[in-house]
Design a protein around this motif. Sequence first.
Motif, PDB file in Angstrom:
ATOM      1  N   UNK A   1       0.982  -1.162  -0.164  1.00  0.00           N
ATOM      2  CA  UNK A   1       0.053  -0.056   0.102  1.00  0.00           C
ATOM      3  C   UNK A   1       0.703   1.221   0.036  1.00  0.00           C
ATOM      4  N   UNK A   2       1.699   1.217   0.729  1.00  0.00           N
ATOM      5  CA  UNK A   2       2.965   2.390   0.852  1.00  0.00           C
ATOM      6  C   UNK A   2       3.371   2.571  -0.439  1.00  0.00           C
ATOM      7  N   UNK A   3       3.993   1.603  -0.924  1.00  0.00           N
ATOM      8  CA  UNK A   3       5.005   1.364  -2.206  1.00  0.00           C
ATOM      9  C   UNK A   3       3.942   2.177  -3.406  1.00  0.00           C
ATOM     10  N   UNK A   4       2.520   1.552  -3.631  1.00  0.00           N
ATOM     11  CA  UNK A   4       1.752   2.030  -4.868  1.00  0.00           C
ATOM     12  C   UNK A   4       1.454   3.475  -4.310  1.00  0.00           C
ATOM     13  N   UNK A   5       1.128   3.892  -3.123  1.00  0.00           N
ATOM     14  CA  UNK A   5       0.816   5.109  -2.828  1.00  0.00           C
ATOM     15  C   UNK A   5       1.793   6.449  -3.375  1.00  0.00           C
ATOM     16  N   UNK A   6       2.951   5.719  -2.845  1.00  0.00           N
ATOM     17  CA  UNK A   6       4.271   6.748  -3.172  1.00  0.00           C
ATOM     18  C   UNK A   6       4.302   6.655  -4.787  1.00  0.00           C
ATOM     19  N   UNK A   7       4.055   5.772  -5.394  1.00  0.00           N
ATOM     20  CA  UNK A   7       4.556   5.720  -6.995  1.00  0.00           C
ATOM     21  C   UNK A   7       3.179   6.792  -7.465  1.00  0.00           C
ATOM     22  N   UNK A   8       2.070   6.601  -6.996  1.00  0.00           N
ATOM     23  CA  UNK A   8       0.965   7.229  -7.749  1.00  0.00           C
ATOM     24  C   UNK A   8       1.168   8.774  -7.376  1.00  0.00           C
ATOM     25  N   UNK A   9       1.633   9.162  -6.511  1.00  0.00           N
ATOM     26  CA  UNK A   9       1.892  10.466  -6.114  1.00  0.00           C
ATOM     27  C   UNK A   9       2.983  11.056  -7.116  1.00  0.00           C
ATOM     28  N   UNK A  10       4.278  10.191  -7.068  1.00  0.00           N
ATOM     29  CA  UNK A  10       5.148  10.571  -7.994  1.00  0.00           C
ATOM     30  C   UNK A  10       4.482  10.812  -9.375  1.00  0.00           C
ATOM     31  N   UNK A  11       3.612  10.088 -10.003  1.00  0.00           N
ATOM     32  CA  UNK A  11       2.922  10.388 -11.236  1.00  0.00           C
ATOM     33  C   UNK A  11       2.267  11.412 -11.316  1.00  0.00           C
ATOM     34  N   UNK A  12       1.202  11.388 -10.033  1.00  0.00           N
ATOM     35  CA  UNK A  12       0.258  12.423 -10.523  1.00  0.00           C
ATOM     36  C   UNK A  12       0.202  13.634  -9.533  1.00  0.00           C
ATOM     37  N   UNK A  13       1.126  13.552  -8.746  1.00  0.00           N
ATOM     38  CA  UNK A  13       1.108  14.821  -7.802  1.00  0.00           C
ATOM     39  C   UNK A  13       0.516  14.383  -6.429  1.00  0.00           C
ATOM     40  N   UNK A  14      -0.165  15.663  -5.818  1.00  0.00           N
ATOM     41  CA  UNK A  14      -0.771  15.531  -4.567  1.00  0.00           C
ATOM     42  C   UNK A  14      -1.906  14.570  -4.576  1.00  0.00           C
ATOM     43  N   UNK A  15      -2.245  13.584  -3.638  1.00  0.00           N
ATOM     44  CA  UNK A  15      -3.404  13.236  -3.377  1.00  0.00           C
ATOM     45  C   UNK A  15      -3.532  13.008  -1.985  1.00  0.00           C
ATOM     46  N   UNK A  16      -4.839  12.858  -1.629  1.00  0.00           N
ATOM     47  CA  UNK A  16      -5.050  12.999  -0.080  1.00  0.00           C
ATOM     48  C   UNK A  16      -4.990  11.570   0.308  1.00  0.00           C
ATOM     49  N   UNK A  17      -4.447  11.475   1.546  1.00  0.00           N
ATOM     50  CA  UNK A  17      -4.431  10.404   2.353  1.00  0.00           C
ATOM     51  C   UNK A  17      -5.667   9.239   2.032  1.00  0.00           C
TER      52      UNK A  17
END
Length: 459
Positions: free
Chosen positions: A379-395
């Motif tokens: 979960x942590x890895x996927x969320x970090x990669x998503x934020x790398x690509x799309x920018x800011x995301x809420x928790x």
Amino acid sequence: MRRRVAVIGGGIAGLAAAWELAGHGDDVAVTVYEGSDRVGGKLRLEQVGGAIVDVGAESVLARRPEALTLFEEIGVDRRTTHPAAVGATIVSGGRRWPMPSGTVMGVPSDPESVRGLLTDDEVHRLAAEPLTALEADDVSVGDFVDARLGPAVTDKLVEPLLAGVYAGHARKISLDMAVPALSRAAHEGRSLLDVAREAQLAALSAPAAVLPVFASLVGGLGTLPPALEAALRGAGVEVRTGAVVREVRPDGGGWVVSTGPTTDVVRERHDAVVIATPAPPTARLLSEIAPTAARHLGSIDYASMAIVTFAVNGRPEALSGTSGFLVPPVEGLTIKAATFSTTKWPWLAEAHPERTWLRASIGRHGEEASLQHADAALVETALADLRTVVGELPDPVDAHVQRWGGGLPQYAVGHRRVVEVARRDLPPTLTLAGAAYDGVGIPACIASGRAAARALLTR
């Protein structure tokens, strides 16, 4: 006298085989044996963030008829739905680019359409395609595209698309099985760019051109298996879950199927059998009765993967305007793709206006180490990669990890020959169905199951 047929495996291929057999009414008595606690295989629903959502396959190719025909036959076609009119993107050089239109598994019809996603030099190499006929019976998709259009086309365009289908690698997957249109062109010495142009024109002029490419069901594609199970039971089919088949052995002109624990084995006789399990357990069942088939099926490798689904509050701006993105391996991220489910599926957005769902996939063939972590780490890895690509995301307010160990068969070079030899070794009253043979998509699996059932009926 009624013929008794066993269907081993309650994934979509096995259920489709049982449905085809059930269409012959009182002539055939069908029993489906499924080892897990539910039917459906890779079609599965789970609750995430207050909604029931798909955590496996989420759509079908609508321009193949098999899935939509099945929807209609079991009476769920009124829930057929299509994605929103938003395109996907592909990551290159750390940013997202619109997915090029008019491609054949990533091979573009117009080199200019991928400028930017490819460098100027890479576009020039793509446009200067050498026309040499392929002499080998089969070759990997990536090796052939490398030689014709340059490695950048494989790495940045073909690789992420094939990974989305097979969770594999372009330079290991069979050209003949994965992209038969390009395989035919390869042997004829024709231009791959011309093939892509012709495919684009044919798609635009075909009657199906007005239809969306993909479809699902309101409530999720995972609602299909229980609906099909109910239809099967209504047609007199016996569907058993928690029924692990341990052995299939010949008995006169039929078969004895053994289930249950070793201390309390249940043996039942059938006149014919459809085996619709993945290749490794199928090979084990065939080891004594069809050893050549078992040996060939045992050589089919599988990729493991995980789907990480998130629920977040509101409608994050970063997830608007696109259905998601694909990630080429050269980008160095762990996730290989992401789907913005609420943006992609209008029914989900309408049902839950206060919340957004998205999902990311992790895992390619030979990269099992990426999955050897606790769910929380994925979960942590996927969320970090998503934020790398799309920018800011809420928790996230919730997250779910669905692991698919050995989930997708790998069509290695020469796969078609492997399947042909295996099928030739089978007794006439035993057939095979599933993703390992004729295609990994849901329509292909439905077609495989129904074809396996028809083969038994005609024999």
